[in-house]
Motif scaffolding. Structure first.
Motif, PDB file in Angstrom:
ATOM      1  N   MET A   1      14.926  -1.280 -12.040  1.00  0.00           N
ATOM      2  CA  MET A   1      13.942  -1.671 -11.037  1.00  0.00           C
ATOM      3  C   MET A   1      12.658  -0.856 -11.199  1.00  0.00           C
ATOM      4  O   MET A   1      11.545  -1.410 -11.200  1.00  0.00           O
ATOM      5  N   VAL A   2      12.833   0.439 -11.348  1.00  0.00           N
ATOM      6  CA  VAL A   2      11.669   1.316 -11.474  1.00  0.00           C
ATOM      7  C   VAL A   2      10.852   0.958 -12.707  1.00  0.00           C
ATOM      8  O   VAL A   2       9.635   0.720 -12.632  1.00  0.00           O
ATOM      9  N   GLN A   3      11.520   0.912 -13.841  1.00  0.00           N
ATOM     10  CA  GLN A   3      10.786   0.640 -15.076  1.00  0.00           C
ATOM     11  C   GLN A   3      10.120  -0.713 -15.016  1.00  0.00           C
ATOM     12  O   GLN A   3       8.986  -0.898 -15.477  1.00  0.00           O
ATOM     13  N   ASN A   4      10.816  -1.685 -14.441  1.00  0.00           N
ATOM     14  CA  ASN A   4      10.252  -3.024 -14.333  1.00  0.00           C
ATOM     15  C   ASN A   4       8.983  -3.025 -13.471  1.00  0.00           C
ATOM     16  O   ASN A   4       8.049  -3.784 -13.707  1.00  0.00           O
ATOM     17  N   LEU A   5       8.970  -2.130 -12.491  1.00  0.00           N
ATOM     18  CA  LEU A   5       7.797  -2.050 -11.604  1.00  0.00           C
ATOM     19  C   LEU A   5       6.610  -1.379 -12.278  1.00  0.00           C
ATOM     20  O   LEU A   5       5.464  -1.819 -12.121  1.00  0.00           O
ATOM     21  N   ILE A   6       6.885  -0.283 -13.005  1.00  0.00           N
ATOM     22  CA  ILE A   6       5.750   0.508 -13.481  1.00  0.00           C
ATOM     23  C   ILE A   6       5.292   0.130 -14.878  1.00  0.00           C
ATOM     24  O   ILE A   6       4.149   0.385 -15.231  1.00  0.00           O
ATOM     25  N   ASP A   7       6.170  -0.469 -15.664  1.00  0.00           N
ATOM     26  CA  ASP A   7       5.836  -0.716 -17.062  1.00  0.00           C
ATOM     27  C   ASP A   7       5.697  -2.210 -17.340  1.00  0.00           C
ATOM     28  O   ASP A   7       6.694  -2.930 -17.388  1.00  0.00           O
TER      29      ASP A   7
ATOM     30  N   ALA B   1       9.423  -2.609  -4.800  1.00  0.00           N
ATOM     31  CA  ALA B   1       8.417  -1.549  -4.649  1.00  0.00           C
ATOM     32  C   ALA B   1       8.617  -0.820  -3.332  1.00  0.00           C
ATOM     33  O   ALA B   1       8.596   0.416  -3.272  1.00  0.00           O
ATOM     34  N   LEU B   2       8.834  -1.590  -2.290  1.00  0.00           N
ATOM     35  CA  LEU B   2       9.058  -0.974  -0.986  1.00  0.00           C
ATOM     36  C   LEU B   2      10.323  -0.120  -1.006  1.00  0.00           C
ATOM     37  O   LEU B   2      10.355   0.989  -0.453  1.00  0.00           O
TER      38      LEU B   2
ATOM     39  N   GLN C   1       0.782  -1.232   0.000  1.00  0.00           N
ATOM     40  CA  GLN C   1       0.000   0.000   0.000  1.00  0.00           C
ATOM     41  C   GLN C   1       0.813   1.280   0.000  1.00  0.00           C
ATOM     42  O   GLN C   1       0.239   2.357  -0.098  1.00  0.00           O
ATOM     43  N   GLY C   2       2.116   1.153   0.166  1.00  0.00           N
ATOM     44  CA  GLY C   2       2.931   2.359   0.218  1.00  0.00           C
ATOM     45  C   GLY C   2       2.958   2.960   1.604  1.00  0.00           C
ATOM     46  O   GLY C   2       2.105   2.654   2.452  1.00  0.00           O
ATOM     47  N   TYR C   3       3.905   3.843   1.824  1.00  0.00           N
ATOM     48  CA  TYR C   3       4.154   4.357   3.166  1.00  0.00           C
ATOM     49  C   TYR C   3       2.949   5.080   3.750  1.00  0.00           C
ATOM     50  O   TYR C   3       2.500   4.773   4.849  1.00  0.00           O
ATOM     51  N   GLU C   4       2.417   6.027   3.003  1.00  0.00           N
ATOM     52  CA  GLU C   4       1.366   6.873   3.590  1.00  0.00           C
ATOM     53  C   GLU C   4       0.057   6.126   3.782  1.00  0.00           C
ATOM     54  O   GLU C   4      -0.695   6.431   4.685  1.00  0.00           O
ATOM     55  N   ASN C   5      -0.217   5.143   2.945  1.00  0.00           N
ATOM     56  CA  ASN C   5      -1.468   4.399   3.076  1.00  0.00           C
ATOM     57  C   ASN C   5      -1.352   3.195   3.995  1.00  0.00           C
ATOM     58  O   ASN C   5      -2.303   2.438   4.135  1.00  0.00           O
ATOM     59  N   ALA C   6      -0.193   2.998   4.560  1.00  0.00           N
ATOM     60  CA  ALA C   6      -0.012   1.870   5.479  1.00  0.00           C
ATOM     61  C   ALA C   6      -0.178   2.379   6.902  1.00  0.00           C
ATOM     62  O   ALA C   6       0.665   3.103   7.405  1.00  0.00           O
TER      63      ALA C   6
END
Lengths: 194, 194
Positions: free
Chosen positions: A163-169, A100-101, A27-32
Motif C-alpha cells: 500500500m505504501v509503495q503504491n502510494l508514494i512510487d 492514504a488516509l 491534506q493529511g491530519y495536521e493540514n486538515a
DNA sequence: GGTTTGGTTGAATACCCAATCAATGTTGAC
DNA sequence: GTCAACATTGATTGGGTATTCAACCAAACC
C-alpha cells in the motif's frame, strides 16, 4: 421535508464524516482543519464540534468508516485467498484516498493513544482474518497449522508495505508485487508440507 | 577553545539535527515545534532558522541522517541475505525511535512534495539493494533472475509492514515474523528452480 | 585597534487552529 | 399555539505556530 430531528441530524452527521474523509485524505491530519471540513460539508464550524466533541473523536469515527470500506469478503480456503488478493489488487487502483488516509492514521496513532488503539484494533482484526485463511489453506493441504500466525504477520506486513509503495512510487508495479506475494505465501505453505 | 567560526557552526548544526531527531521521533511531525527543538538543542529559536531555512528543510536533513542509520552492510549472496535479516531483527529492538520517525515521514511525505521525494528516494534505494541481494541468491542457485524485482518489492513491503506492526502492537512477535519472511523469500527462490 | 564576517539571540510579526458559547432556528409533542 | 428539546450558527477565546528581524557577540584579518 424531513421526518424528525434525529434523521436530519444523522444526515448532517454523515455529511460531516464524508467531508472529513475527503479533506483528511486529501491534506493529511495536521493540514486538515475543522473549518475546512465544515466548509466541505457545507455547515458551520461549530456544528462539527456539536456532533463530534473533538477532532480526535471525528477522526476516530472516520477511521471506523474506513475500516468498513477495507473489509474483505468471506470466501473460504484457497479460493478465499485468491479472491482476497484479487480484491486487494483492485483496491490498490481504486481506493488510493482510503489507503492514504489509513497510512496517515497509522502515523498519527503512533503519538496519539486513543487513535493508536483504534488503528491497532483494525490491524489486528485484519491479521486475524488473514491467519484464518492461512489456517484453512494449511488444513486443505493437511499441513501443520502452527506457522499460520507467522505467515499472517508477514502477509499483513506485505499488504501494508505494498500500500505504501503504491502510494508514494508512481513506478511501483503493484500487480507484480501482489502476484509475487501470492506466490510466496503459497510456496511457504508448500514448504510446510515436506 | 574552538579553532574558528565554521567548526563551531557545524557543531551546533549537528546538535540541532540531533535534537530535531529526538523531538520528532518522540512527538511526531506536527507536534514537534521549532521552539522545542531549539530548547532540546540548548540554542535560541532563531538559530534553527539560521541553519535550516524552514522546518521542511530541517526535517529533510534529519531524513538524510536517518537513512544513513538504516543502511545495511555489503555482504554478498545468501550470506548477505541472512546478515541483513539478522540486522533487521536487532534494529526492530533497538531503533524504535528511528523507525517511528521513518513511518512519520512517509505519512507526511504523502502530502508534502519535497519530503515525499526524499522518502521515495530512500525507499527505492532500499528496494534496489534488496533486489541486488535477491539477484545474487538467484544466481547462486542458477535460477532465472527475472523475478528478483518482484521479490524485492514484496520483501521491502514486508519490512515496512513489520516495522509498523512492531511499533504499534506490543504483542507483535517480530522475530517470528522476520524468520517467516526469511523462509518465504527463500522458498520463493526455490520455487523458481523447478 | 578597527573592521568585516559569520554566529547567535530573543522579541516581534503574522498567521492559523481547536474548542466554546450565547444566540437563533427548527421540529415535534401536547 | 406554546413549549421544550434538539440542531445550527458564527463570532469569540485562548493558545499555538513558523518565520523574520534588528541587535549583539566573537573570532579572524589587516
Amino acid at each position: 421535508m424531513l421526518t424528525d430531528h434525529s434523521t436530519r441530524a444523522t444526515d448532517t452527521r454523515s455529511r460531516i464524516l464524508q467531508a472529513a474523509f475527503t479533506v483528511l485524505s486529501r491534506q493529511g491530519y495536521e493540514n486538515a482543519s475543522i473549518k475546512e471540513i465544515a466548509e466541505q460539508a457545507g455547515v458551520a464550524q461549530g456544528l462539527v464540534h456539536y456532533h463530534f466533541k473533538s477532532k480526535q473523536q471525528l477522526v476516530l469515527a472516520v477511521l471506523a468508516e474506513v475500516c468498513r470500506e477495507m473489509e474483505f469478503g468471506e470466501e473460504q480456503g484457497a479460493a478465499g485467498a485468491q479472491a482476497a488478493y484479487e480484491k486487494f489488487k483492485s483496491m490498490l487502483k481504486g481506493k488510493r484516498a482510503t489507503h492514504a488516509l489509513y497510512i496517515q492514521l497509522i502515523a498519527v496513532g503512533l503519538h496519539d493513544k486513543e487513535l493508536g488503539a483504534g488503528v491497532l484494533d483494525f490491524v489486528r482484526q485484519d491479521r486475524a482474518h488473514i491467519e484464518d485463511i492461512a489456517r484453512q489453506v494449511l488444513a486443505e493441504r493437511e499441513a501443520d497449522p502452527k506457522p499460520a500466525r507467522a505467515i499472517a504477520s508477514v502477509v499483513e506486513a506485505a499488504v501494508l508495505g505494498i500500500m505504501v509503495q503504491n502510494l508514494i512510487d508512481p513506478d511501483f508495479n503493484a500487480e507484480e508485487a501482489v502476484d509475487a506475494l501470492n506466490a510466496m505465501s503459497l510456496s511457504a505453505v508448500f514448504a510446510e508440507e515436506r
